[in-house]
Design an enzyme around this catalytic site. Structure first.
Site, mmCIF file in Angstrom:
data_model
loop_
_atom_site.group_PDB
_atom_site.id
_atom_site.type_symbol
_atom_site.label_atom_id
_atom_site.label_comp_id
_atom_site.label_asym_id
_atom_site.label_seq_id
_atom_site.Cartn_x
_atom_site.Cartn_y
_atom_site.Cartn_z
ATOM 1 N N TYR A 246 1.356 -4.717 -19.775
ATOM 2 C CA TYR A 246 2.429 -4.389 -18.578
ATOM 3 C C TYR A 246 3.895 -4.344 -19.311
ATOM 4 C CZ TYR A 246 -1.254 -6.533 -15.376
ATOM 5 O OH TYR A 246 -2.327 -6.821 -14.794
ATOM 6 N N SER B 197 -4.297 -5.851 -6.610
ATOM 7 C CA SER B 197 -4.013 -4.822 -5.484
ATOM 8 C C SER B 197 -4.513 -5.326 -4.203
ATOM 9 C CB SER B 197 -4.727 -3.586 -5.803
ATOM 10 O OG SER B 197 -4.001 -2.982 -6.822
ATOM 11 N N PRO B 198 -4.157 -6.537 -3.660
ATOM 12 C CA PRO B 198 -4.601 -7.357 -2.346
ATOM 13 C C PRO B 198 -4.005 -6.414 -1.136
ATOM 14 C CG PRO B 198 -2.782 -8.674 -3.253
ATOM 15 C CD PRO B 198 -3.251 -7.692 -4.281
ATOM 16 N N LEU B 199 -3.032 -5.516 -1.463
ATOM 17 C CA LEU B 199 -2.351 -4.715 -0.564
ATOM 18 C C LEU B 199 -2.645 -3.252 -0.537
ATOM 19 C CD1 LEU B 199 1.055 -6.638 0.183
ATOM 20 C CD2 LEU B 199 -1.151 -7.084 1.404
ATOM 21 N N GLY C 187 -1.900 -1.160 -3.226
ATOM 22 C CA GLY C 187 -0.728 -0.117 -3.499
ATOM 23 C C GLY C 187 0.260 -0.077 -2.485
ATOM 24 N N LEU D 47 -1.769 -1.446 2.773
ATOM 25 C CA LEU D 47 -1.940 -2.515 3.711
ATOM 26 C C LEU D 47 -0.705 -3.164 4.186
ATOM 27 C CD1 LEU D 47 -5.312 -3.682 2.265
ATOM 28 C CD2 LEU D 47 -4.910 -2.441 4.508
ATOM 29 N N GLY E 8 1.241 -1.207 5.596
ATOM 30 C CA GLY E 8 1.686 -0.244 6.926
ATOM 31 C C GLY E 8 2.772 0.878 6.628
ATOM 32 N N LYS E 9 3.523 0.698 5.581
ATOM 33 C CA LYS E 9 4.527 1.746 5.242
ATOM 34 C C LYS E 9 4.353 3.050 5.123
ATOM 35 C CE LYS E 9 4.748 1.184 0.251
ATOM 36 N NZ LYS E 9 5.656 0.991 -0.704
#
Length: 316
Positions: free
Chosen positions: A53, A204-206, A208, A211, A213-214
């Site tokens: 990272y 990645s629970p969202l 990227g 999720l 909504g953007k």
């Protein structure tokens, strides 16, 4: 904050972990340290990083943030992906593991790593060599627990079998991509982890940012996905599902991100979402998911939008 066991290990970790993929590089170091300190204030005691990272910048930022507070944290890092040129610049050989762990310890400014994970499988190195080296690190006191990331079910089973046969430390975690849009782990990987006591650490629970909504309103400067990428049929199908998920979130009076995180939490105590953040306040927003209870009706509505790929092969 609630705390759960890390798989079949005795150590307890917060119900969500802090991911640091962009800290120290995409996020300035000073802000990164503030984010880590805020996570500790909120009761998050589980931090996930990796040697790759930011080219090591993430581990450096984490190390600086934890000075004087190291014992408050269950600290995990990973190895395997390319960090150097040359034939041994990547991989999970004994040669590379012994070199990479020393580098991570130095950057993290610590004497030990609580959870050391193989970032990806190494098809060119036998798993017994990798496990023996990781077992040696545990015996030396440089590592407390070991795990894997992005392993298929058969690779997890192979590693557990080798650990049992050779009396070596066994994996206590697997770290796959897992969220409401990407449920591939439910077919074989998640059942294997549940059966044999591995915690599932969800990156990645969202998905990227999908999720949050953007992207429902298109893309903007600074977003990961371009307008062309959003026109891909797969992305269009995802956006259609996201719009339906958002309808559920709006009806509940919560953010779509909180719904997505809460959904993962409802998958079981052995499923631990890894939350990223680019500012301290983002943690305050997303951690509200811990207070969100999803009843069976809501879970069924989510299931209807994006059904599980799991097939029941039980003979009847």
């Amino acid at each position: 904050m609630r705390y759960v066991r890390l798989g079949r290990a005795g150590v307890k970790v917060s119900r969500v972990a802090l991911g640091t993929g962009r800290l120290g590089s995409g996020v300035p170091e000073e802000t990164s340290i503030q984010i880590i300190h805020r996570a500790l204030e909120l009761g998050i005691n589980f931090i996930d990083t990796a040697d790759i990272y930011g080219g090591g910048a993430s581990e450096i930022a984490v190390g600086k943030a934890l000075q004087g507070r190291r014992d408050e944290v269950v600290l995990g890092t990973k190895f395997k992906i390319d960090t150097d040129d040359g034939p041994n610049g990547q991989g999970a050989s004994r040669y590379r593991i012994m070199r990479q762990v020393e580098r991570s310890l130095k950057r993290l400014q610590t004497d030990y790593i609580d959870l050391y994970q193989i970032h990806r499988p190494d098809g060119e190195c036998e798993i017994d060599e990798t496990l023996r080296a990781m077992d040696d690190l545990v015996r030396q006191g440089k590592v407390r627990y070991i795990g894997c990331s992005n392993f298929d079910a058969w690779r997890i089973m192979e590693a557990l079998w080798v650990s049992d046969r050779m009396n070596l430390e066994r994996f206590v975690t697997n770290q796959p991509r897992y969220n409401m849009l990407d449920r591939h782990v439910e077919q074989e990987i998640l059942p294997a982890c549940k059966k044999f006591g591995l915690a599932t650490l969800c990156y990645s629970p969202l998905e990227g940012g999908m999720l949050t909504g953007k992207y429902l309103g298109g893309t903007q400067a600074g977003y990961r996905l371009t307008g062309e990428e959003l026109q891909d049929p797969k992305r269009q199908a995802q956006l259609h599902k996201v719009a339906q998920f958002k309808t559920i979130a709006d009806r509940l009076g919560v953010s779509l991100a909180n719904l997505a995180i809460a959904w993962l939490i409802h998958r079981g105590e052995d499923v631990i979402p890894i939350l990223g953040a680019s500012r301290p306040g983002q943690l305050d927003e997303n951690i509200q998911a811990l207070e969100l209870t999803l009843d069976q009706e809501i879970l069924q509505q989510i299931e209807a939008i994006n059904p599980s790929p799991f097939f029941d092969f039980t003979l009847r």
